[in-house]
Scaffold this active site. Sequence first.
Site, PDB file in Angstrom:
ATOM      1  N   GLY A  27      43.688  39.774  32.593  1.00  0.00           N
ATOM      2  CA  GLY A  27      44.891  39.365  33.297  1.00  0.00           C
ATOM      3  C   GLY A  27      44.623  38.120  34.126  1.00  0.00           C
ATOM      4  O   GLY A  27      43.484  37.869  34.534  1.00  0.00           O
TER       5      GLY A  27
ATOM      6  N   GLN B  86      45.969  31.641  40.405  1.00  0.00           N
ATOM      7  CA  GLN B  86      44.546  31.511  40.070  1.00  0.00           C
ATOM      8  C   GLN B  86      44.243  30.187  39.360  1.00  0.00           C
ATOM      9  O   GLN B  86      43.084  29.803  39.250  1.00  0.00           O
ATOM     10  CB  GLN B  86      44.084  32.669  39.178  1.00  0.00           C
ATOM     11  CG  GLN B  86      43.912  33.977  39.934  1.00  0.00           C
ATOM     12  CD  GLN B  86      43.411  35.063  39.003  1.00  0.00           C
ATOM     13  OE1 GLN B  86      44.186  35.649  38.260  1.00  0.00           O
ATOM     14  NE2 GLN B  86      42.112  35.322  39.033  1.00  0.00           N
TER      15      GLN B  86
ATOM     16  N   CYS C 212      37.304  40.203  38.366  1.00  0.00           N
ATOM     17  CA  CYS C 212      38.372  39.224  38.562  1.00  0.00           C
ATOM     18  C   CYS C 212      37.818  37.867  38.158  1.00  0.00           C
ATOM     19  O   CYS C 212      36.687  37.531  38.532  1.00  0.00           O
ATOM     20  CB  CYS C 212      38.787  39.213  40.036  1.00  0.00           C
ATOM     21  SG  CYS C 212      40.033  37.971  40.430  1.00  0.00           S
ATOM     22  N   LEU C 213      38.599  37.087  37.400  1.00  0.00           N
ATOM     23  CA  LEU C 213      38.091  35.788  36.925  1.00  0.00           C
ATOM     24  C   LEU C 213      37.802  34.838  38.089  1.00  0.00           C
ATOM     25  O   LEU C 213      37.019  33.904  37.936  1.00  0.00           O
ATOM     26  CB  LEU C 213      39.076  35.142  35.946  1.00  0.00           C
ATOM     27  CG  LEU C 213      39.242  35.873  34.601  1.00  0.00           C
ATOM     28  CD1 LEU C 213      40.257  35.143  33.719  1.00  0.00           C
ATOM     29  CD2 LEU C 213      37.917  36.016  33.864  1.00  0.00           C
TER      30      LEU C 213
ATOM     31  N   HIS D 203      46.768  44.516  39.870  1.00  0.00           N
ATOM     32  CA  HIS D 203      45.781  43.532  40.328  1.00  0.00           C
ATOM     33  C   HIS D 203      46.418  42.132  40.336  1.00  0.00           C
ATOM     34  O   HIS D 203      46.269  41.376  41.296  1.00  0.00           O
ATOM     35  CB  HIS D 203      44.557  43.605  39.401  1.00  0.00           C
ATOM     36  CG  HIS D 203      43.488  42.591  39.668  1.00  0.00           C
ATOM     37  ND1 HIS D 203      42.190  42.951  39.983  1.00  0.00           N
ATOM     38  CD2 HIS D 203      43.503  41.235  39.653  1.00  0.00           C
ATOM     39  CE1 HIS D 203      41.478  41.846  40.149  1.00  0.00           C
ATOM     40  NE2 HIS D 203      42.243  40.797  39.953  1.00  0.00           N
ATOM     41  N   GLU D 204      47.139  41.805  39.264  1.00  0.00           N
ATOM     42  CA  GLU D 204      47.731  40.457  39.156  1.00  0.00           C
ATOM     43  C   GLU D 204      48.879  40.270  40.141  1.00  0.00           C
ATOM     44  O   GLU D 204      49.023  39.197  40.730  1.00  0.00           O
ATOM     45  CB  GLU D 204      48.201  40.178  37.723  1.00  0.00           C
ATOM     46  CG  GLU D 204      47.122  40.268  36.650  1.00  0.00           C
ATOM     47  CD  GLU D 204      45.843  39.550  36.998  1.00  0.00           C
ATOM     48  OE1 GLU D 204      45.895  38.498  37.688  1.00  0.00           O
ATOM     49  OE2 GLU D 204      44.767  40.034  36.600  1.00  0.00           O
TER      50      GLU D 204
ATOM     51  N   HIS E 100      47.697  39.289  43.437  1.00  0.00           N
ATOM     52  CA  HIS E 100      47.360  37.862  43.556  1.00  0.00           C
ATOM     53  C   HIS E 100      48.564  37.049  44.036  1.00  0.00           C
ATOM     54  O   HIS E 100      48.413  36.064  44.768  1.00  0.00           O
ATOM     55  CB  HIS E 100      46.926  37.291  42.196  1.00  0.00           C
ATOM     56  CG  HIS E 100      45.466  37.444  41.897  1.00  0.00           C
ATOM     57  ND1 HIS E 100      44.485  36.850  42.648  1.00  0.00           N
ATOM     58  CD2 HIS E 100      44.812  38.105  40.900  1.00  0.00           C
ATOM     59  CE1 HIS E 100      43.287  37.138  42.133  1.00  0.00           C
ATOM     60  NE2 HIS E 100      43.460  37.908  41.068  1.00  0.00           N
TER      61      HIS E 100
HETATM   62 ZN    ZN Z   1      42.014  38.748  39.863  1.00  0.00          ZN
END
Ligand code: ZN
Length: 175
Positions: free
Chosen positions: A46, A51, A94-95, A136-137, A140
């Site tokens: 995701g 991000q 997480c990226l 999670h997204e 963000h």
């Molecule tokens: Zn993340």
Amino acid sequence: MTEEHVLLYPDPRLRQKVEEVGALTNDEKGRVFRMLRLLYEQMGIGLAAPQIGWMKRLIVINVHPTHDPRHSMAVVNPRISEESQKKWTMREGCLSFPGIYGSVERPWAVKIEGQNLEGENMVFPVSGLAARCILHEVDHLDGVLFIDRMSAATMVAIRPKLKRLEQHFKRRGQA
Ligand code: ZN
């Protein structure tokens, strides 16, 4: 064409609450597809628009084990309208936090409301990994990061790795 890259912790843009999206232009739709490409390249499940420094309420997910494109989904202005009492804990990554993993408790099932890329309203129930990923997204988009949801013990364990990312960010400056 803009070259997209994923912002890394502690980039301050990851802490901003971002704005709703109006009707998407073709350029913006192209950017959503570049987000998906980035997700595949980085083997994520995701990615949220902030991000990549795009300060809009928009997320892409694909939790399929081989990233089958038929399982790709973009949600514009996603909102959690219901969540289950049942919770579960799983190790998340997480990226924006390369190499960092930690257990996070989240609801097992949620109901999502939002729009697709054409601006049509959608409402759908989702559970398990897909629900976790969307939660999670959506976090963000409010400047909330998965480390905010970790236990004190988990934070102690990942602290050295967070410090390393912080030092790296200071050396490099804002990318
Ligand atoms: Zn993340």
